[in-house]
Design a protein around this motif. Structure first.
Motif, PDB file in Angstrom:
ATOM      1  N   LEU A 124       3.292  28.171 -24.970  1.00 25.98           N
ATOM      2  CA  LEU A 124       1.893  27.867 -24.664  1.00 25.98           C
ATOM      3  C   LEU A 124       1.873  26.799 -23.588  1.00 25.98           C
ATOM      4  O   LEU A 124       2.330  25.675 -23.796  1.00 25.98           O
ATOM      5  CB  LEU A 124       1.152  27.370 -25.907  1.00 25.98           C
ATOM      6  CG  LEU A 124      -0.325  26.986 -25.692  1.00 25.98           C
ATOM      7  CD1 LEU A 124      -1.175  28.216 -25.367  1.00 25.98           C
ATOM      8  CD2 LEU A 124      -0.879  26.264 -26.928  1.00 25.98           C
ATOM      9  N   SER A 183      -0.705  33.735 -32.313  1.00 23.81           N
ATOM     10  CA  SER A 183       0.673  33.247 -32.390  1.00 23.81           C
ATOM     11  C   SER A 183       1.316  33.500 -33.750  1.00 23.81           C
ATOM     12  O   SER A 183       2.394  34.075 -33.836  1.00 23.81           O
ATOM     13  CB  SER A 183       0.706  31.749 -32.078  1.00 23.81           C
ATOM     14  OG  SER A 183       1.945  31.194 -32.425  1.00 23.81           O
ATOM     15  N   LEU A 227      -5.175  27.516 -20.422  1.00 25.02           N
ATOM     16  CA  LEU A 227      -4.146  27.611 -21.452  1.00 25.02           C
ATOM     17  C   LEU A 227      -3.581  29.020 -21.374  1.00 25.02           C
ATOM     18  O   LEU A 227      -4.337  30.001 -21.396  1.00 25.02           O
ATOM     19  CB  LEU A 227      -4.733  27.363 -22.851  1.00 25.02           C
ATOM     20  CG  LEU A 227      -5.260  25.955 -23.123  1.00 25.02           C
ATOM     21  CD1 LEU A 227      -6.010  25.914 -24.451  1.00 25.02           C
ATOM     22  CD2 LEU A 227      -4.125  24.935 -23.137  1.00 25.02           C
ATOM     23  N   THR A 236      -2.539  17.838 -29.956  1.00 23.84           N
ATOM     24  CA  THR A 236      -1.844  18.825 -30.767  1.00 23.84           C
ATOM     25  C   THR A 236      -2.442  18.954 -32.153  1.00 23.84           C
ATOM     26  O   THR A 236      -2.260  19.981 -32.805  1.00 23.84           O
ATOM     27  CB  THR A 236      -0.362  18.436 -30.886  1.00 23.84           C
ATOM     28  OG1 THR A 236       0.074  17.933 -29.639  1.00 23.84           O
ATOM     29  CG2 THR A 236       0.478  19.616 -31.270  1.00 23.84           C
ATOM     30  N   LEU A 291      -4.232  22.115 -32.623  1.00 25.15           N
ATOM     31  CA  LEU A 291      -3.361  23.254 -32.921  1.00 25.15           C
ATOM     32  C   LEU A 291      -2.808  23.180 -34.338  1.00 25.15           C
ATOM     33  O   LEU A 291      -2.726  24.202 -35.040  1.00 25.15           O
ATOM     34  CB  LEU A 291      -2.192  23.293 -31.929  1.00 25.15           C
ATOM     35  CG  LEU A 291      -2.498  23.738 -30.499  1.00 25.15           C
ATOM     36  CD1 LEU A 291      -1.250  23.593 -29.635  1.00 25.15           C
ATOM     37  CD2 LEU A 291      -2.994  25.179 -30.483  1.00 25.15           C
ATOM     38  N   LEU A 319      -0.795  31.690 -22.955  1.00 21.67           N
ATOM     39  CA  LEU A 319       0.136  32.042 -24.036  1.00 21.67           C
ATOM     40  C   LEU A 319       1.033  33.158 -23.551  1.00 21.67           C
ATOM     41  O   LEU A 319       0.561  34.252 -23.203  1.00 21.67           O
ATOM     42  CB  LEU A 319      -0.639  32.467 -25.290  1.00 21.67           C
ATOM     43  CG  LEU A 319       0.224  32.769 -26.535  1.00 21.67           C
ATOM     44  CD1 LEU A 319       0.946  31.501 -27.011  1.00 21.67           C
ATOM     45  CD2 LEU A 319      -0.620  33.357 -27.655  1.00 21.67           C
ATOM     46  N   LEU A 341       1.939  21.054 -22.713  1.00 22.00           N
ATOM     47  CA  LEU A 341       0.532  20.849 -22.371  1.00 22.00           C
ATOM     48  C   LEU A 341       0.376  19.763 -21.310  1.00 22.00           C
ATOM     49  O   LEU A 341       1.344  19.225 -20.784  1.00 22.00           O
ATOM     50  CB  LEU A 341      -0.247  20.501 -23.640  1.00 22.00           C
ATOM     51  CG  LEU A 341      -0.166  21.536 -24.777  1.00 22.00           C
ATOM     52  CD1 LEU A 341      -0.852  21.018 -26.036  1.00 22.00           C
ATOM     53  CD2 LEU A 341      -0.760  22.872 -24.348  1.00 22.00           C
ATOM     54  N   LEU A 379       5.892  24.841 -34.695  1.00 24.69           N
ATOM     55  CA  LEU A 379       5.269  24.432 -33.430  1.00 24.69           C
ATOM     56  C   LEU A 379       6.134  23.347 -32.819  1.00 24.69           C
ATOM     57  O   LEU A 379       6.319  22.275 -33.413  1.00 24.69           O
ATOM     58  CB  LEU A 379       3.848  23.910 -33.660  1.00 24.69           C
ATOM     59  CG  LEU A 379       3.157  23.326 -32.420  1.00 24.69           C
ATOM     60  CD1 LEU A 379       2.973  24.383 -31.336  1.00 24.69           C
ATOM     61  CD2 LEU A 379       1.811  22.695 -32.788  1.00 24.69           C
ATOM     62  N   ALA A 392       4.909  24.416 -27.121  1.00 26.50           N
ATOM     63  CA  ALA A 392       3.718  23.988 -26.384  1.00 26.50           C
ATOM     64  C   ALA A 392       4.127  22.976 -25.329  1.00 26.50           C
ATOM     65  O   ALA A 392       4.818  21.997 -25.627  1.00 26.50           O
ATOM     66  CB  ALA A 392       2.695  23.388 -27.342  1.00 26.50           C
ATOM     67  N   GLU A 395       6.481  20.819 -29.625  1.00 27.07           N
ATOM     68  CA  GLU A 395       5.699  20.264 -28.520  1.00 27.07           C
ATOM     69  C   GLU A 395       6.596  19.427 -27.629  1.00 27.07           C
ATOM     70  O   GLU A 395       7.170  18.421 -28.058  1.00 27.07           O
ATOM     71  CB  GLU A 395       4.538  19.407 -29.027  1.00 27.07           C
ATOM     72  CG  GLU A 395       3.674  18.933 -27.873  1.00 27.07           C
ATOM     73  CD  GLU A 395       2.513  18.054 -28.296  1.00 27.07           C
ATOM     74  OE1 GLU A 395       1.623  17.831 -27.455  1.00 27.07           O
ATOM     75  OE2 GLU A 395       2.512  17.578 -29.440  1.00 27.07           O
TER      76      GLU A 395
END
Length: 322
Positions: free
Chosen positions: A191, A78, A317, A94, A97, A319, A161, A83, A159, A85
């Motif tokens: 992601l 990445s 996961l 997280t 990450l 990407l 998730l 980032l 992200a 989220e």
């Protein structure tokens, strides 16, 4: 350490108005339904944290182990400077990450987004204390309609998730992925954490545990309506139901009325009748096949860069890049 900032695009009054709209639309429909986002008042969030620790509930621990094993690879693939989220909650997973991206040397800013200002402030304060070199910019919003409010100014990775994408029906997923694509710049990334299609005898117990925690969590949405809209549901008169729909490849959580009943929602001046055994759908949790999620991403303009799965192929996961 720079103090975290909080940008608010969703007030409590707006949340209540959204609940009013959803309750009226869903409880007057046939069959009846409610969106799963209303599970998560303080009690609902507490119950969900309990669910994630149950032996039957594999998704959270499987995703956590995937992140632990592959966070460095995600970071190097990445190179994100920011980032973002969506639906960050406590931001616990997280951290894996954040550690990896910080060690990789690219990350400058963390942007957690959530509907709860209180939860977001607490998480932002803790992340700021633990990662003093990061700028932390929280965004209080509903991810389904305020993506355009997310900050830019650096290479971003969004992200999403926890398998939350599966809570959206296909048309909603397409709208969501289109919206994410629209706010990203070329080269920026998404992601996703998604549950995979597996055998029902493992899948269904994850949503219908022996201890009854998921049942209490499911019924809690009725308590939310009681508290916020002055309804008079008796949650104990509804039975928790979890079913695998093999045609749509999703779990449905429902609440089944154990007897005929009449419910009043005073804030809406609405009377709702339930027949005995009538069911109210409270959540879908779609599971994916790898080629299926790649196809959905491609339909919104994304190219899939890398996919990581666990050894049992229960979770992935993904990407993707604009």
């Amino acid at each position: 350490m720079t103090a975290p900032t909080l940008e608010v695009h969703l007030s409590d009054a707006q949340m209540t108005e959204a609940l009013r709209w959803d309750a009226r639309a869903g409880l007057t429909a046939s069959p009846k339904w409610l969106p799963p986002k209303w599970f998560y008042d303080a009690r609902g969030s507490e119950l969900f944290e309990q669910i994630t620790e149950l032996p039957e509930y594999y998704p959270t621990r499987t995703e956590r182990e995937l992140l632990r094993a592959n966070a460095a690879d995600i970071a190097s693939s990445s190179g994100a400077e920011i980032l973002v989220e969506l639906g960050s909650g406590s931001s616990e997973k997280t951290r894996l990450l954040l550690n990896a991206l910080t060690e990789h040397g690219t990350l400058e800013q963390y942007v957690p987004q959530d509907v709860s200002a209180t939860a977001l402030q607490g998480a932002a304060d803790q992340i700021s204390a633990d990662f003093p070199s990061l700028r932390v910019h929280g965004v209080v919003s509903d991810f389904t309609d305020t993506l355009h409010n997310l900050p830019s100014g650096g290479r971003r990775m969004i992200a999403f998730l926890g398998g939350t994408l599966g809570n959206l029906i296909p048309a909603e997923r397409k709208e969501f992925l289109d919206s994410v694509y629209a706010v990203l710049e070329p080269g920026e990334q998404l992601l996703l954490g998604v549950g995979l299609v597996i055998e029902p005898d493992v899948l269904v117990p994850a949503y219908d545990d022996k201890q009854g925690v998921t049942a209490e969590f499911n019924r809690n949405v009725l308590s939310v309506l009681n508290d916020r809209l002055d309804a008079d549901f008796v949650p104990e008169r509804f039975r928790h139901v979890a079913l695998w729909d093999s045609d749509n490849e999703w779990i449905e959580m429902r609440l089944e009325a154990e007897s005929d009943m009449t419910v009043h929602i005073r804030d809406l001046d609405l009377t709702v009748e339930f027949a005995r055994h009538e069911q109210l759908r409270t959540e879908i949790s779609a599971k994916f096949r790898i080629d299926g999620i790649e196809h959905e991403l491609a339909a919104s303009g994304f190219g899939t860069q890398k996919i990581w799965t666990d050894t049992d192929d229960r979770f992935a996961l993904v990407l993707a890049q604009r």
